[in-house]
Design an enzyme around this catalytic site. Sequence first.
Site: not given
Ligand code: IFM
Length: 765
Positions: A473, A588
């Site tokens: 992300e 990430k």
């Molecule tokens: O879906 C995930 C994402 O891949 C990374 N941030 C948190 C979300 C919820 O766990």
Amino acid sequence: MQRPAFEGPWKLAVRPYGPDEDFRYGSLMMSGNGYLGFRGGFPDFRKEEYAGCIVSDTYDCADGKWKELCTVPNALFAEVRLNKRKLSIHDSVDSRAGHALDFRYGETSGTASGTDGDLCMNFHRFASFPHLHCVWQRIELTSETGCRIDFLGGIDADPWSLNGRHFRTMELDRESGLLRADMVTSESGLPVSVVSGLRIQGTEPGPELHRERTGLYLVLELTVPPRRSIVIDQCMSVYSGNDTPDPGAAALKDAARGMSAGFDTELMKHRAHWDGLWQKYDISIDGDEEIQSLVRYNTYHNVIATPAHTDHLPIGARGLSCQAYQGAAFWDQEIFNLPMYIYTDPPAAAGILSYRYHTLPGALEKAKRLGYEGAYYPWISGDSGEELCPDHFFIDVLTGRKIRNHFNDWQIHISPDISYAVWEYYRATLDEEFLRTKGAEILFRVGQFLYSRVHYSPARERYEIIRVLGPDEYHENVDNNAFTNYQTCFALKIAAELFRRLEREDPDHLAKLSSRLGLAPPRVAEWEEMAQKLYLPQPDPESLLIEQFDGYFRHEDILPGPLAERLQKESEYWGWPNGIAFATQVIKQADVIQLFALHPFDKDVIAANYEYYEPRSQHRSSLSPGVHALVAARTGNMPRADEYLRRSLKIDIADTHPPDSGGTFIGGIHTAACGIAWQIVVKGFLGMEVSVDELRFQPRLPRGWNKLALSLRIRGVRIHLEARPDSLSLEAEDSAAAGVSVLVGEDRGILKPASRLVFNGKFVQ
Ligand code: IFM
């Protein structure tokens, strides 16, 4: 910080209780049953100590921004005072004092003592599985010398709530010897009721009622006789208007039923229920006690997060451990939590996928709003399937400005991920009925969405997917994210394949469905063509590397450690548009590695990419270590498999993921990491793959594991599997189903009903 540790195979405990750790222990020691989550913590804990009972299907938006589940009044509140001083775990000096969870039966317990160490309180609490609306608590008070105490027990109606007060009205009352609180939620107008029952063994209390603005309690003075204990049982019941038209009456009835059955009987039934669950989900590992407990602990959290009692609710990314992430599903649900159910408990898996079927209207609306066709599933999905992900998830902690992330409109892989899961379910179960009635519509609607989202590049003579956000992300607004392109290609192919099959086998049903969906055969031919010509980033012939997205390799090459030195504040958000990582190769979470978890690639390609991407991953997402463990285990990279297995399984216990990111609270149990525990063992170390016509294994047990045992349910056949360093045995229970073809390494066999197959080999690395 005091770290919790295992005491025996099924108990996690923290002794002594660490100061300022109420939030963490509240999540770690919680009890739950998929309908509600009752946070750990002592009976006298209030909102300041993050006490909370989170109830599913109570979505409400109290602050105008975050729709989330409600925490309801705590009907198991209890406080003991000795000489006017509260008995508190925070003052307990006694070596027995501590907090624990028995995760075999979901029983939270704790011991606190008075400052002089004489009066001691043990409590024991469980969220009932056979009676999903009920939570029980037993408090035992003992004293060496005997003493008089003041007791206050009942409803604390001012619960901890993350984003605003969720009840616009609240009435507190006493009825038929029970206390009740009836509320209406602020935005959604949903009625919610809780009822509290109290019984003190051996005493006819005749207690007085104590009313506060935000609570209703029974108060009484009690004598604790020397070296004998007083036992106080409390029962809480909770219902909302989504469960029944009159939640108050239902909660009263349920609590009255519970009180007449009594704590011991209810506990016995509850344990029997858990015994049944473990027969389906347990993985028994002989040879590594720590991993054994960790796998079970994580499985426990996957189970209590799953609303298996219904087919219209999601598995929240933090389960029911708190309100973070809005009690809502992400792609975590299909890719991390669901597979365990697919292979062990198909009805539960069908329920979760049916939730995606029922929320199709939300996905259709989202696609339409953004100018596409078909089903674009929400990135964050609650009960209705409307997109819950706000435009501004984080703030720039340096300037206080909101950050416009595009999780909600560019992270398109959520839709093909759901198709992938439908197909995985079908491959394991061959559930034609589900595929025909629900799965087909999901696959076709996702096909329609993808068709409208993918672009054709005449210059390159190929289809491409531009302006997306892959699993990593930190990099938004990228083109041709490898993971997204492969998932899209897969989803288009299976949608077309199913369409063709229905054309041959069930044309009448297909005609009705296609006419409802506005889908015609020429469009399906276009899906086929699109899947064929969609750009799938290939391994570079020399380096074997797959580029995560167009231009990724041109970004600054730096590792997460040195990059972190550029931070001005620890809680800064690292990603797009202006975080420290977005113009670099630091990612990430698993992205190309995530691709290998779902699609077959050459071993050499996986190894080369693992070498490259693993050090560049910050693993800031709790999803990442588990995927690294799975891929490493499956390809025989045992040192990494071991390292990431432990890392993933300990995310919550070792508290490796801070509860705050870019100014937004994201604490609680990391349910996706809990879900992938089962997969690391089964898809990773056992190398299990299920195709439409066979079940394959490529076992590689870690050194020291003498035996691994578990049960599967494939194509309706319950199979008991036992792997040892030199053998793999599969035993099928008697069933009407035909035999299952099994391939282990190069050896093939047919597992017939009520029979056993044994494969010999070297299954340890
Ligand atoms: O879906 C995930 C994402 O891949 C990374 N941030 C948190 C979300 C919820 O766990």
